[in-house]
Design a protein around this motif. Structure first.
Motif, PDB file in Angstrom:
ATOM      1  N   SER A  38      36.936  48.070  45.342  1.00 11.88           N
ATOM      2  CA  SER A  38      37.997  47.078  45.202  1.00 11.88           C
ATOM      3  C   SER A  38      38.506  46.633  46.560  1.00 11.88           C
ATOM      4  O   SER A  38      38.731  45.444  46.803  1.00 11.88           O
ATOM      5  N   SER A  41      35.645  44.751  48.346  1.00 11.93           N
ATOM      6  CA  SER A  41      35.474  43.425  47.745  1.00 11.93           C
ATOM      7  C   SER A  41      36.520  42.449  48.261  1.00 11.93           C
ATOM      8  O   SER A  41      36.213  41.314  48.632  1.00 11.93           O
ATOM      9  N   ALA A  42      37.793  42.895  48.311  1.00  8.35           N
ATOM     10  CA  ALA A  42      38.870  42.000  48.747  1.00  8.35           C
ATOM     11  C   ALA A  42      38.776  41.684  50.228  1.00  8.35           C
ATOM     12  O   ALA A  42      39.023  40.556  50.650  1.00  8.35           O
ATOM     13  N   ARG A  46      35.005  39.080  49.309  1.00  5.31           N
ATOM     14  CA  ARG A  46      35.646  37.869  48.801  1.00  5.31           C
ATOM     15  C   ARG A  46      35.717  36.797  49.892  1.00  5.31           C
ATOM     16  O   ARG A  46      36.091  37.080  51.030  1.00  5.31           O
ATOM     17  N   ARG A  47      35.367  35.595  49.545  1.00  3.79           N
ATOM     18  CA  ARG A  47      35.354  34.498  50.514  1.00  3.79           C
ATOM     19  C   ARG A  47      36.763  34.181  51.013  1.00  3.79           C
ATOM     20  O   ARG A  47      37.732  34.256  50.273  1.00  3.79           O
ATOM     21  N   LYS A 184      47.222  29.535  49.575  1.00  7.20           N
ATOM     22  CA  LYS A 184      45.953  30.179  49.932  1.00  7.20           C
ATOM     23  C   LYS A 184      45.793  30.381  51.429  1.00  7.20           C
ATOM     24  O   LYS A 184      45.094  31.301  51.871  1.00  7.20           O
ATOM     25  N   ARG A 354      44.178  41.036  53.847  1.00  9.58           N
ATOM     26  CA  ARG A 354      44.253  40.740  52.409  1.00  9.58           C
ATOM     27  C   ARG A 354      44.491  41.983  51.550  1.00  9.58           C
ATOM     28  O   ARG A 354      44.051  42.033  50.405  1.00  9.58           O
ATOM     29  N   ASP A 357      45.901  41.435  48.176  1.00  2.75           N
ATOM     30  CA  ASP A 357      45.046  40.847  47.146  1.00  2.75           C
ATOM     31  C   ASP A 357      44.116  41.864  46.487  1.00  2.75           C
ATOM     32  O   ASP A 357      43.300  41.497  45.644  1.00  2.75           O
ATOM     33  N   ASP A 361      39.448  43.632  39.501  1.00  4.68           N
ATOM     34  CA  ASP A 361      39.132  42.345  38.895  1.00  4.68           C
ATOM     35  C   ASP A 361      37.771  42.396  38.202  1.00  4.68           C
ATOM     36  O   ASP A 361      37.162  43.465  38.060  1.00  4.68           O
ATOM     37  N   ARG A 363      34.958  41.388  39.221  1.00  7.80           N
ATOM     38  CA  ARG A 363      33.909  41.850  40.134  1.00  7.80           C
ATOM     39  C   ARG A 363      33.845  43.373  40.155  1.00  7.80           C
ATOM     40  O   ARG A 363      32.760  43.965  40.170  1.00  7.80           O
TER      41      ARG A 363
END
Length: 807
Positions: A38, A41-42, A46-47, A184, A354, A357, A361, A363
């Motif tokens: 997690s 990924s964040a 993650r883009r 964002k 991030r 965030d 999720d 993903r």
């Protein structure tokens, strides 16, 4: 298929101890994996919320001979580099610029950023309300405008859509609000509240300011240009623009993604690798449990095979049980991951990109499901094939044991792998612990106990005078008077030992840097001038931080300068690093530094080196200038510094109620925060290592217990014909230690493969640190001895008469 699932479920229900143990083991491995993924990924996967982030790069200056491997660029360099349209489609520059908000009740300090007009178009970000900066806004001398962050818009204006066109009083100017940026962009710049145009002054474009770095340069690569080609092109540009200094000046390009993630990438990959090893170790443990359980079902499997059931059908049935276990363990692990993730977020360093965030999720769900399938394959397929390959006749014999030989070999191999993986994690955690210990023991060059730091904003509305309003935002005389009054008031507080004002403090705020000449020395025009960091500070600064004096003396209040800090009578203090670099074989006291234009200053003292941003990084050289230019307070108290915060705020309010105070921290907290990232990785890796050691120990114990159970008859016969109990004990210990030492050899080999991953996280030690490997190996061996002793002790207590009737 469905009948296999129902049969597998009934079988697992009939073995509650086995099922519970396997599920708990898998839940730990899969849950830890999901939680770490997690975060990965964040932060890494993650883009970024901008257009084509992979095509955006950050441009840095490099001065390797000055120990400056990566710096920002100057205004002139930004303009020069922006002309490389063959490499860059668009460019932008930005620089932090904090502003004081007035007219909204109590004055507030807002974190701001000044940026050139192309920044948001380069990022592909459109304002949520209003418009973007234009080239006209970005022209020096034009009316000031401001863009608000989404968070500030909500906080100050309550989502009022009519905010565009209003005036906002920032410092001494009225800014027109031209727009509100989308939420964002806060993923990339989480703390920025206001944006203003850079609007370079004509003076900043003068050749004499070519080396006055300070702006972060972003560039979007032109179509068809990759990062490597752009790097080559910028090295050529550096040679062209700086022919005389290219010997030591270089340009570095990094992708924006790498720039944002920074050193965190290596730490997260290290932790991800660690939980991967933990999962494999957990699967190996469950595989051993499955094989032991299947061994007890050997007669059943043989009967089904004798009745004509194909082997592939038997394998499918056993594998179905493994898939059910993995999915159930994955479900438990996913629930466990939620709790682990909350703990991770609390422990994570504040600068982790991030981090807000990070959440479970879709993903993460997909990843967890994939891990479940992989886990079922890891611990299910091999035991299924091994358990069904036995000869039917042998398995149907009463007391037949030959069918267990292959299974025992596989079980031994699994234990060897568990021990190896456990050693890798133990060594890794040991190395990080040694690194953390050495960093904690490092002398930062000052005494952090009972020191409080805070920042304030000058009340610019009262700092102007008619004589200075047109040339600078404040009158130096008024600033000096205000700063002196502020220090006098704070110093008068009961319990305050020393109070100082400076442009920066260790680990608290950024300082300045400058080039300088040494009077009487020949200037080499082919090399950059001598370079050092600069701190403007009042005389109490050194006593407040207890920075030791190496030679010479400290400056005194009478030597404080207002306005020009150089010229006749000006003095400087330098640190030991700068003294050794430029005066290696002589005493720098009495030498003069500066330049012909602004004047010279005499070095009157040398102080100890201070590590001001990272305990792992030595000083790059510091010059201390007597002056009131700073807005950072450093206060030494006689007891817990945080208990003085309210009194100090009140004292500042008495001097001027319009002065905002922010970034209040004790120096101990700042030092702890600088180590938070390493502490985070060390703590997690140590936890994973402890789990791995426990799993490896349980695995070793389970296999040896199984061996003792299967060899009870043999052990009874040995004792009956005269074998001593010591020889039986030695037999079991030899078997267990062979697996342990084989696993340690495997662990050493894996450590070799993982060397690049952990090397970047170490300080003061090598990857193959003898004491760490020895301690980890000793801990593993001692734990293994405990695991071996229990079944070995049971073996020597075997009664030969009972053993001969066994099976």
């Amino acid at each position: 298929m469905w009948s296999n699932v129902l049969y597998a479920a009934r079988g697992l229900k009939k073995s509650p101890k086995f099922t519970a143990t396997a599920l708990l083991t898998l839940a730990l491995g899969i849950g830890a994996n999901a939680a770490i993924f997690s975060v990965v990924s964040a932060v890494l996967v993650r883009r970024l919320p901008i257009r084509d982030p992979q095509n955006v790069v950050v441009v840095h200056d490099q001065f390797p001979t000055l120990n400056l491997p990566r710096t920002t660029v100057s205004v002139l360099q930004f303009r020069d580099f922006s002309h490389r349209t063959d490499l860059f489609q668009s460019t932008a520059a930005l620089k932090r610029k904090d502003l004081t908000l007035a007219g909204q009740g109590q004055a507030l300090r807002l974190q701001g950023m000044e940026a050139t007009s192309q920044l948001f178009s380069l990022l592909g970000v459109r304002p949520e309300l209003g418009r973007d900066f234009t080239s006209q806004d970005d022209t020096y001398g034009n009316e000031p405008v401001v863009l608000l962050s989404h968070g500030l818009w909500q906080r100050l204006f309550g989502n009022d859509h009519a905010v565009v066109g209003r005036e906002l009083r920032l410092d001494t100017k009225s800014y027109e609000i031209i727009g509100v940026l989308p939420k964002k962009i806060e993923a990339l710049y989480p703390h920025v509240e206001v944006w203003v145009p850079a609007a370079f002054s004509p003076e900043s474009l003068s050749p004499k300011y070519r080396w006055y770095v300070g702006y972060t340069m972003l560039a979007r690569l032109a179509p068809g240009v990759n990062l490597q080609r752009a790097r080559v092109g910028m090295e050529t540009a550096a040679a062209h623009f700086n022919e005389d200094t290219f010997e030591q000046f270089h340009v570095e390009l990094r992708s924006l993604i790498d720039e944002e993630v920074g050193d965190v990438r290596d730490q997260l990959y290290l932790l991800w690798s660690a939980v991967g090893l933990l999962l494999v170790l957990a699967c190996a443990n469950v595989a051993n449990l499955v094989m032991v359980r299947n061994e007890g079902r050997a007669f059943e499997i043989a009967i089904r095979s004798a009745l004509g059931c194909p082997r592939i059908r038997l394998v499918g049935q056993l594998f179905t049980e493994s898939v059910l276990l993995a999915l159930a363990g994955g479900g438990m692990g996913f629930l466990l991951a939620g709790g682990l993730l909350r703990a991770l977020i609390k422990l994570a360093p504040a600068h982790l990109p991030r981090i807000a965030d990070v959440h479970l999720d879709v993903r993460v769900v997909a990843w967890t499901f994939a891990v479940c399938l992989i886990s079922s394959a890891l611990f299910g397929i091999l035991p299924a094939f091994v358990s069904t390959r036995a000869q039917v006749a042998e398995s149907l014999k009463i007391g037949g044991c030959s069918a267990t030989i292959g299974r025992r070999s596989v079980a031994n191999a699994l234990v060897v792998s568990q021990v190896g993986f456990a050693l890798v994690l133990l060594v890794g955690s040991g190395l990080l612990l040694r690194t953390f210990e050495r960093l904690v023991e490092i002398n930062p060059g000052f005494v952090p106990d009972n020191v409080l730091t805070m920042r304030f904003s000058l009340p610019l509305a009262t700092m102007n005078s008619d004589a200075t309003a047109s040339s600078r935002p404040y009158d130096p005389l008024r600033v000096a008077s205000f700063s002196s009054s502020l220090l006098d008031r704070i110093s008068s507080l009961h319990g305050v030992s020393q109070a100082a004002i400076a442009t920066g403090a260790p680990f608290a705020s950024e300082g300045y840097n400058t080039t300088f000449d040494i009077k009487g020395r020949q200037v080499d025009p082919t090399k950059p001038e001598p370079f050092a960091n600069v701190t403007y500070a009042t005389p109490q600064y050194f006593k407040a931080l207890k920075i030791p004096l190496i030679s010479g003396r400290f400056y005194i209040p009478a030597e404080m300068r207002v306005g020009n800090s150089s010229g006749k009578g000006a003095v400087r203090i330098i640190d030991e690093k700068l003294a050794k670099r430029f005066w290696p074989n002589q005493d720098p006291i009495g030498s003069e530094i500066g330049d012909e234009k602004d004047g010279w200053a005499t070095i009157i003292g040398v102080v100890g080196d201070v590590r001001d941003t990272d305990l792992a990084a030595e000083s790059t050289g510091m010059i201390y200038v007597p002056g009131y230019a700073g807005t950072t307070l450093i206060i030494r108290t006689k007891s817990n510094p945080t208990s003085f915060v309210a009194a100090i705020r009140e004292a500042i309010n008495e001097v001027d109620s319009s002065v905002p105070v922010y970034d209040v921290n004790s120096m101990q907290d700042l030092l702890a925060a600088s180590l938070q990232s390493r502490k985070f990785a060390t703590l997690l890796l140590t936890l994973f290592a402890a789990l791995a050691l426990a799993l490896a120990t349980v695995g070793l114990y389970a296999v040896l217990s199984y061996v003792v159970t299967r060899r009870t008859r043999e052990i009874g016969i040995r004792i009956a014909i005269g074998a001593s109990r010591d020889s039986v004990l030695l037999l079991i210990f030899r078997h267990g230690l062979m697996m342990t030492f084989s696993g340690m050899v495997l662990g050493l080999g894996i450590s070799l493969l993982l060397k690049p991953l952990i090397a970047s996280q170490l300080f003061g030690s090598q990857v193959f640190d003898g004491p760490t490997f020895s301690l980890a190996s000793a801990l593993l061996v001692m734990t293994a001895l405990v695991a071996i002793f229990l079944p070995a002790n049971r073996a020597v207590r075997v009664d030969p008469m009972i053993a001969l009737r066994h099976e």
